[in-house]
Design a protein around this motif. Structure first.
Motif, PDB file in Angstrom:
ATOM      1  N   HIS A 135       0.805  -1.218   0.000  1.00 38.73           N
ATOM      2  CA  HIS A 135       0.000   0.000   0.000  1.00 38.73           C
ATOM      3  C   HIS A 135       0.843   1.276   0.000  1.00 38.73           C
ATOM      4  O   HIS A 135       0.279   2.369   0.041  1.00 38.73           O
ATOM      5  CB  HIS A 135      -0.924   0.024   1.222  1.00 38.73           C
ATOM      6  N   GLY A 136       2.148   1.163  -0.038  1.00 38.63           N
ATOM      7  CA  GLY A 136       3.013   2.329   0.078  1.00 38.63           C
ATOM      8  C   GLY A 136       3.015   3.201  -1.164  1.00 38.63           C
ATOM      9  O   GLY A 136       2.509   2.837  -2.232  1.00 38.63           O
ATOM     10  N   LEU A 137       3.623   4.389  -1.017  1.00 34.44           N
ATOM     11  CA  LEU A 137       3.694   5.387  -2.083  1.00 34.44           C
ATOM     12  C   LEU A 137       5.118   5.895  -2.194  1.00 34.44           C
ATOM     13  O   LEU A 137       5.763   6.175  -1.173  1.00 34.44           O
ATOM     14  CB  LEU A 137       2.746   6.552  -1.765  1.00 34.44           C
ATOM     15  N   GLY A 154       3.435   9.990 -14.443  1.00 33.05           N
ATOM     16  CA  GLY A 154       2.317   9.082 -14.258  1.00 33.05           C
ATOM     17  C   GLY A 154       2.413   8.291 -12.972  1.00 33.05           C
ATOM     18  O   GLY A 154       3.343   8.461 -12.176  1.00 33.05           O
ATOM     19  N   HIS A 155       1.436   7.410 -12.761  1.00 35.09           N
ATOM     20  CA  HIS A 155       1.360   6.577 -11.563  1.00 35.09           C
ATOM     21  C   HIS A 155       1.257   5.118 -11.963  1.00 35.09           C
ATOM     22  O   HIS A 155       0.544   4.770 -12.914  1.00 35.09           O
ATOM     23  CB  HIS A 155       0.133   6.955 -10.730  1.00 35.09           C
ATOM     24  N   ASP A 156       1.965   4.247 -11.243  1.00 31.02           N
ATOM     25  CA  ASP A 156       1.906   2.816 -11.493  1.00 31.02           C
ATOM     26  C   ASP A 156       2.088   2.072 -10.177  1.00 31.02           C
ATOM     27  O   ASP A 156       3.190   1.983  -9.653  1.00 31.02           O
ATOM     28  CB  ASP A 156       2.983   2.399 -12.496  1.00 31.02           C
ATOM     29  N   LYS A 157       0.986   1.570  -9.635  1.00 33.19           N
ATOM     30  CA  LYS A 157       1.003   0.715  -8.449  1.00 33.19           C
ATOM     31  C   LYS A 157       1.768   1.341  -7.283  1.00 33.19           C
ATOM     32  O   LYS A 157       2.600   0.695  -6.642  1.00 33.19           O
ATOM     33  CB  LYS A 157       1.603  -0.651  -8.795  1.00 33.19           C
ATOM     34  N   GLY A 158       1.503   2.597  -7.013  1.00 32.57           N
ATOM     35  CA  GLY A 158       2.123   3.271  -5.879  1.00 32.57           C
ATOM     36  C   GLY A 158       3.394   4.008  -6.199  1.00 32.57           C
ATOM     37  O   GLY A 158       3.939   4.689  -5.323  1.00 32.57           O
TER      38      GLY A 158
END
Length: 361
Positions: A135-137, A154-158
């Motif tokens: 669940h981290g970022l 962009g964003h990819d799985k955290g």
């Protein structure tokens, strides 16, 4: 963002400050207190907080504060990490051997820390992917390769990737103009990409929110690649403003969510700042917008936020025009957009820390 004061001389200071302009005390942000504190040197790299809430506790400067000059957060003296909570979230920094990259890194970190302040106000704990792989970022700040291959933000799985060129004001303005955007900021990029992250954390696998989301934003299972191609080939629908906060939001339901999420964070941050400064609008003409409500944003209902938002943006745009600048808030919010913002508000109000009420529903 609330106002801060130096604990030694009571001078007003800003969230980004590292030294008081009046008494020259070292300043640093203490996330455990959500406060800027003045410090006195305690020797051996330790600093004693002068903030009453710290009760004389000892802190160290984050490594990126003491050595790299791109941070201003402090770490408890007994912390095993040389990095503060914010800097631990950055897994890749720019190549500092390249001219201007340190400046770009500093600007990126400033925007990221502002984002984290807002998220903390919602009651959200943000952990790195190293500490919480599921669940981290984390953030990586990359630049285009020598062969011209671009880095895509962009964003990819955290993992949130930002092209450091966005920290170049001239480049960002050039891109904004080319894409016909009314607004493009570093902080906006951070807000938008965390919108994608929080969709995965709060909505994607949550039956309570997923169906209401699809009714408002559309089906997120629609082919993203095809939607992207169509958007850049044909542009946004001519009537996009009737139901979307931006032209880009009309591209795909996931982008609509991210743009709306980012816009909600903008509204809350600006209202929090204006309330902290006690800003009120009391025009002589009774027909002009007024603003006297000083309800803290964490206690405000969505309707209360909206009621205060529109008079504030009227004044903000008027002030900017007096300075010869573009409108500070170049947006118009149609009723369907307000409904989507209300949905974001409800999701955030439900998702704060157990036992904490980050926002009124």
């Amino acid at each position: 963002m609330k106002t801060f004061h130096c604990n030694r001389c009571s001078h007003v200071v800003f969230y980004e400050n590292v030294r008081c302009e009046r008494c020259e005390s070292l300043l640093g942000y203490v996330p455990e207190l959500a406060e800027i504190s003045a410090f006195e040197d305690a020797g051996k790299g330790r600093w004693r907080s002068l903030h009453p809430g710290a009760e004389g506790a000892l802190f160290r400067q984050c490594h990126n504060y003491a050595v790299e000059n791109v941070c201003n957060w402090m770490i408890p003296d007994d912390s095993p990490s040389p990095l503060c909570r914010a800097c631990q979230l950055t897994c890749t920094i720019p190549n500092l051997g390249v001219p201007d990259n340190r400046l770009y890194w500093y600007r990126l970190e400033v925007a990221k820390r502002r984002l984290l302040y807002t998220l903390a106000g919602f009651g959200f704990d943000v952990h790195s992917r190293e500490a919480d792989p599921e669940h981290g970022l984390e953030f990586e700040f990359l630049e285009d390769s020598d062969d011209g291959s671009p880095v895509m933000t962009g964003h990819d799985k955290g993992l949130i990737t930002l092209n450091i060129a966005e920290a170049d004001d001239a480049h960002r303005e050039k891109v904004r103009t080319a894409m016909g955007e009314p607004y493009r900021t570093l902080l906006g990029h951070f807000r938008h990409e965390t919108g994608h992250y929080y969709f995965s954390q709060l909505i994607a696998n949550n039956p309570r929110w997923l169906e209401p989301f699809r009714k408002l934003f559309g089906d997120e299972r629609a082919d993203y690649g095809e939607a992207l191609i169509a958007h850049y080939r044909n542009g946004a629908p001519a009537d996009w403003q009737a139901s979307h906060v931006s032209a880009y939001a009309a591209m795909h339901p996931l982008e609509d969510w991210a743009e709306t999420w980012a816009h909600y964070l903008l509204i809350v941050d600006v209202l929090d700042t204006s309330t902290s400064y006690g800003l009120a609008l009391l025009p002589d003409d009774p027909g002009e917008p007024t603003l006297t409500d000083q309800t803290p944003v964490e206690d405000a209902s969505f309707e209360n936020l909206m009621k205060r938002w529109f008079p504030l943006t009227y004044a903000l745009n008027s002030l900017n025009r007096s300075l010869g600048m573009a409108d500070g808030y170049p947006f118009a919010l149609a009723a369907p957009v307000v409904d989507k913002l209300r949905f974001v508000h409800r999701v955030i109000a439900q998702a704060g820390k157990p036992g904490q009420k980050p926002l009124s529903k």
